[in-house]
Design an enzyme around this catalytic site. Sequence first.
Site, short mmCIF file in Angstrom:
data_model
loop_
_atom_site.label_atom_id
_atom_site.label_comp_id
_atom_site.label_asym_id
_atom_site.label_seq_id
_atom_site.Cartn_x
_atom_site.Cartn_y
_atom_site.Cartn_z
N HIS A 133 0.85 -1.19 0.00
CA HIS A 133 0.00 0.00 0.00
C HIS A 133 0.88 1.24 0.00
O HIS A 133 1.91 1.29 0.67
CB HIS A 133 -0.92 0.00 1.22
CG HIS A 133 -1.99 1.05 1.17
ND1 HIS A 133 -1.75 2.37 1.53
CD2 HIS A 133 -3.29 1.00 0.80
CE1 HIS A 133 -2.86 3.07 1.38
NE2 HIS A 133 -3.82 2.26 0.94
N GLU A 135 0.66 4.14 1.30
CA GLU A 135 0.91 4.77 2.60
C GLU A 135 1.98 4.02 3.38
O GLU A 135 2.85 4.63 4.02
CB GLU A 135 -0.39 4.83 3.40
CG GLU A 135 -0.22 5.55 4.73
CD GLU A 135 -1.46 5.51 5.60
OE1 GLU A 135 -1.31 5.50 6.84
OE2 GLU A 135 -2.59 5.47 5.05
N CYS A 203 -7.18 6.86 11.36
CA CYS A 203 -7.74 8.21 11.30
C CYS A 203 -9.20 8.23 11.74
O CYS A 203 -9.92 7.24 11.70
CB CYS A 203 -7.56 8.79 9.89
SG CYS A 203 -8.88 8.39 8.74
N ASN A 233 -9.65 1.65 2.83
CA ASN A 233 -10.73 1.89 3.79
C ASN A 233 -12.08 1.43 3.27
O ASN A 233 -12.94 1.01 4.04
CB ASN A 233 -10.75 3.36 4.22
CG ASN A 233 -11.36 4.28 3.19
OD1 ASN A 233 -12.55 4.51 3.16
ND2 ASN A 233 -10.52 4.83 2.31
#
Length: 344
Positions: A133, A135, A203, A233
């Site tokens: 990923h 991130e 988050c 997500n």
Amino acid sequence: MGDMTATSARRVLLAAPRGYCAGVDRAVIAVEKALEQYGAPIYVRKEIVHNKYVVQTLEKKGAIFVDETEEVPEGSIVIFSAHGVAPVVHEEAATRKLATIDATCPLVTKVHKEAVRFAKEDYDILLIGHEGHEEVIGTSGEAPEHITLVDGPDDVKNVEVRDESKVVWLSQTTLSVDETMETVDALKERFPRLISPPSDDICYATQNRQIAIKQVAAESDLVIVVGSKNSSNSVRLVEVALGAGAKAGHLVDYASEIDEAWLEGVSTVGVTSGASVPDVLVEGVLEWLAERGFGDVEVVQPMQESLTFSLPKELRRDLRAEAAAASGEQEASASAARPEGSQL
């Protein structure tokens, strides 16, 4: 198709919050403002956010998406996506004399700073996230010699550290809260002195959307999550819905991807969307469902969201300069037109 719900009224439970989070909104606006400010083309490294519709819409406006910095012509403008980049990417951009706009979500930047801080203190950092990923790649690049990726609870057995008294965990921001804590619990069993991050890395938007869909899923025969398959997500929302009691769950980019067979025997459909999804796509799904008898929509909203982020500093600086210049021109024009001796 016949009478799918002969004994039950058909309804839709619409989760809220859903859709755009503050970080995604900031990143998308950053690309739009850059196109307005500097003109096309504007290069964007990777997808600005993981949503097919958003990327295609920005492409039509003049954004060019590339996989690597080396694909950007020297001297051009490049925007870094909301998922963040490793320091080496900034170095590559400087070598190619690129003007950069960093649209990394501030909550991802927070995790980057935590990684740098703990690496300086010589901790082993266990980064919970999904291999590959963007991130995770960006965060790992902040301290590659100190970071070990832990891809879920089953990966815990493979973890090795230098000193069990100096171990900390961090996480990708878009994971399932429940699965992350399951991984943390397994890590704590192996490393009892494991330190947690100063604040939760997952988050607020990811958590809020999962809480909302849990409430919806408990009463739903079918849950439809609007989002792209490469959106972490969004994928997690389907998993959370199934874990919370939904009898079926599916991820779609557009209403046209819904299979009418999914509605067989269904009386309640839960609907939500990932944090990178504009609400126009959800509206399309609601219209599709209404055409098939699911016109009764009830909003399920366990919490409100009000967080916003300012635009990247590079854009704020140039937009301020432009506004100041425009103000100066207006003042000069007004002075020229003002009769001698007059006052404002």
